[in-house]
Write a protein that holds these residues in place. Structure first.
Motif, PDB file in Angstrom:
ATOM      1  N   ARG A  36      13.466  -0.341   4.554  1.00  0.00           N
ATOM      2  CA  ARG A  36      12.590  -0.124   3.538  1.00  0.00           C
ATOM      3  C   ARG A  36      11.988   1.430   3.649  1.00  0.00           C
ATOM      4  O   ARG A  36      11.707   1.884   5.033  1.00  0.00           O
ATOM      5  CB  ARG A  36      11.397  -1.038   3.483  1.00  0.00           C
ATOM      6  CG  ARG A  36      10.216  -0.604   2.558  1.00  0.00           C
ATOM      7  CD  ARG A  36       9.070  -1.636   2.625  1.00  0.00           C
ATOM      8  NE  ARG A  36       9.695  -2.908   1.705  1.00  0.00           N
ATOM      9  CZ  ARG A  36       9.456  -2.933   0.537  1.00  0.00           C
ATOM     10  NH1 ARG A  36       8.695  -1.946  -0.149  1.00  0.00           N
ATOM     11  NH2 ARG A  36       9.766  -4.014  -0.148  1.00  0.00           N
ATOM     12  N   HIS A  38       8.938   4.270   3.753  1.00  0.00           N
ATOM     13  CA  HIS A  38       7.432   4.439   3.648  1.00  0.00           C
ATOM     14  C   HIS A  38       7.178   5.939   3.640  1.00  0.00           C
ATOM     15  O   HIS A  38       7.749   6.577   4.736  1.00  0.00           O
ATOM     16  CB  HIS A  38       6.905   3.860   4.926  1.00  0.00           C
ATOM     17  CG  HIS A  38       7.323   2.166   4.975  1.00  0.00           C
ATOM     18  ND1 HIS A  38       6.306   1.266   4.484  1.00  0.00           N
ATOM     19  CD2 HIS A  38       8.406   1.660   5.714  1.00  0.00           C
ATOM     20  CE1 HIS A  38       6.963   0.097   4.793  1.00  0.00           C
ATOM     21  NE2 HIS A  38       8.061   0.205   5.511  1.00  0.00           N
ATOM     22  N   THR A  57       6.110   3.307  -1.288  1.00  0.00           N
ATOM     23  CA  THR A  57       7.205   2.381  -0.505  1.00  0.00           C
ATOM     24  C   THR A  57       8.338   2.042  -1.539  1.00  0.00           C
ATOM     25  O   THR A  57       8.035   1.815  -2.830  1.00  0.00           O
ATOM     26  CB  THR A  57       6.501   1.163   0.232  1.00  0.00           C
ATOM     27  OG1 THR A  57       7.646   0.473   0.909  1.00  0.00           O
ATOM     28  CG2 THR A  57       5.904   0.506  -1.011  1.00  0.00           C
TER      29      THR A  57
END
Length: 199
Positions: A36, A38, A57
């Motif tokens: 992921r 960020h 995000t």
């Protein structure tokens, strides 16, 4: 003035517009252990407040979710972002009124702490407003930044028991002349912290 923040898909793919940011602001990006993305950038939220910390995000680099963490702050000079060992993001912010640490909780909410207060000058600090953030193996944050007022690189971390080990030296200076019983004495105390640590 505004500018557009883009994410460039590796390897050198098509730039994906993410959000509008304050012209001249910085953006930082980290990737957690699940892949992921960020990101954090100085931005203009819908309310129009200058210098909001904008957290973004994404799982694929194309679709982004955004959160304005402080929609009415004093101007941000720079931000840093990192994720802890639970993949929870934290953001360190150098703002005109001090240094702040903002952390996402497991329930998705955010908490903000003042790390060090100060009145930074935008014109003086903008060119040297460097701040960094990292988490240790226990997911405790370490924040470092350059303080142009003192010409020093400062570091701060959380202390579990809310106490800071210091080396305090206290010197008292009082009147040497005889003083009648019952009369007050005037003393001057100087406290010096030789450890250079702040509580």
């Amino acid at each position: 003035q505004q500018a557009t923040l883009y994410y460039l898909q590796p390897p050198l793919g098509t730039p994906v517009p993410i959000t509008n940011v304050c012209c001249g602001s910085t953006a930082k990006l980290v990737v957690d252990s699940t892949g992921r993305l960020h990101a954090v950038a100085g931005s203009l939220p819908p309310s129009g407040a200058f210098g909001s910390t904008h957290y973004l995000t994404s799982t694929d680099g194309t679709t982004w979710a955004s959160t304005y963490l402080n929609p009415t702050p004093r101007a941000a000079l720079n931000d840093a972002i990192a994720v802890d060992h639970n993949n929870l993001p934290g953001i360190a912010s150098l703002r005109l009124d001090g240094v702040y640490f903002t952390k996402q909780k497991p329930d998705g909410t955010w908490s903000t702490q003042l790390v060090r207060s100060g009145n930074f000058c935008f014109e003086c600090e903008a060119a040297t407003a460097n701040i960094s953030l990292a988490f240790d193996r226990d997911s405790q944050p370490m924040i470092c930044w350059f303080d142009s007022c003192s010409g020093s690189i400062l570091a701060a971390t959380l202390v579990a028991d809310e106490s800071v080990p210091t080396d305090l030296v206290m010197v008292a200076q009082g009147s040497r002349s005889p003083t009648p019983v019952g009369n007050s004495l005037q003393y001057t105390f100087q406290v010096r912290n030789d450890s250079r640590r702040e509580a």
